[in-house]
Scaffold this active site. Structure first.
Site, PDB file in Angstrom:
ATOM      1  CG  ASP A 223       6.886  -3.069   6.124  1.00  0.00           C
ATOM      2  OD1 ASP A 223       8.037  -2.892   6.585  1.00  0.00           O
ATOM      3  OD2 ASP A 223       5.864  -3.013   6.827  1.00  0.00           O
ATOM      4  CD  GLU A 224       4.818  -1.410  -1.249  1.00  0.00           C
ATOM      5  OE1 GLU A 224       5.250  -0.934  -2.326  1.00  0.00           O
ATOM      6  OE2 GLU A 224       3.644  -1.296  -0.872  1.00  0.00           O
TER       7      GLU A 224
END
Length: 286
Positions: free
Chosen positions: A230-231
């Protein structure tokens, strides 16, 4: 611009310097092309120049010759330059687990012509979505997960995608963590939808955690998947206002609406060559 007339799309990125816009425009002019869309951005903090140009080539343009000349242009300008024709075959695949809302939305948009590209197949670790998927004329592959050997499932998925020549992988609520090797094979070509307004509430159960915090806005984020969960570079986000009267189920319901719209935008922008990645950021020429 005629619907039957294919266009050429240039995406350029690299160090900013004088003459870049003029160099691209002169290249197109000398070939008898006609620019129909052009947009650019300069990041003065890092000295980066990014540009998208879409143009109509002269009739009879030799595609192989154009590609070769484009490579020379990139070398002359000292830029990374991606060239695509608007009518190129753009095979993409959707990976999905149990939650079907993003899958069904993408199927409908693709079938109606809203999404370009060729939807080559849908792959899932669950069997439930076969009938709906195949009703749209799209092949469905069920690849179950062995809890003792999860890598075997990913290898099978990888082979299915590679056999179809898939260019873009869309994670439509696919609840499996992909290996670094998978991510590297489709670097900046795996789009994930996260049911949260990143960077808030990364990971699992974001709506439950948002409810615990009493948030007034919930969101959804489409981003390119990277090795860091999720980055990855963010492509698109949207939000909806909620109140203290909304329980977790209400947040989930509102969030699913956001997820479908945000993911569809990101997929459409990728398939129409509107996204440039630099560093861990994107520029989206909408």
């Amino acid at each position: 611009m005629s619907d039957s007339q294919p266009t050429v799309r240039f995406l350029l990125s690299g160090p900013d310097k004088p003459g870049l816009v003029a160099g691209v425009a002169d290249f197109i002019f000398r070939r008898g092309g006609d620019v129909v869309h052009a947009d650019q951005h300069t990041d003065t903090e890092v000295g980066a120049f990014l540009q998208r140009v879409e143009w109509i080539p002269a009739k009879g343009e030799d595609r192989a010759e154009l590609r070769s000349d484009t490579e020379r242009l990139a070398t002359e300008l000292g830029m990374r330059l991606t060239m695509r024709w608007s009518d190129d075959d753009r095979p993409f695949a959707i990976l999905v687990s149990q939650r079907p809302h993003c899958l069904y939305d993408l199927l409908a948009r693709w079938y109606s012509g809203e999404l370009p590209g060729r939807l080559a197949l849908v792959v899932s670790n669950y069997p439930e979505h076969r009938a709906v998927t195949e009703s749209f004329g799209v092949p469905y592959q069920h690849v179950p997960v062995s809890e003792t050997e999860p890598a075997v499932q990913e290898l099978a998925v990888t082979e299915l995608l590679a056999n179809e020549g898939v260019e873009l992988v869309v994670l439509a609520r696919y609840m499996r963590i992909l290996s670094p090797g998978f991510i590297e094979q489709w670097r900046h070509r795996v789009i994930n939808i996260h049911h949260s307004f990143l960077p808030a509430f990364v990971g699992a159960r974001p709506y439950h955690r948002a409810h615990e915090r009493g948030v007034k806005l919930i969101g959804a984020t489409a981003h390119y998947a990277t090795e860091q969960l999720d980055e990855g570079p963010i492509i698109e986000q949207d939000v909806a206002r909620v109140t203290h009267r909304d329980d977790v189920s209400a947040l989930i319901h509102a969030g699913r609406d956001l997820e479908t719209v945000v993911l569809a935008r990101a997929v459409r922008w990728h398939l129409t060559d509107r996204i440039l990645v630099y560093g861990n950021k994107t520029v989206v020429f909408t």
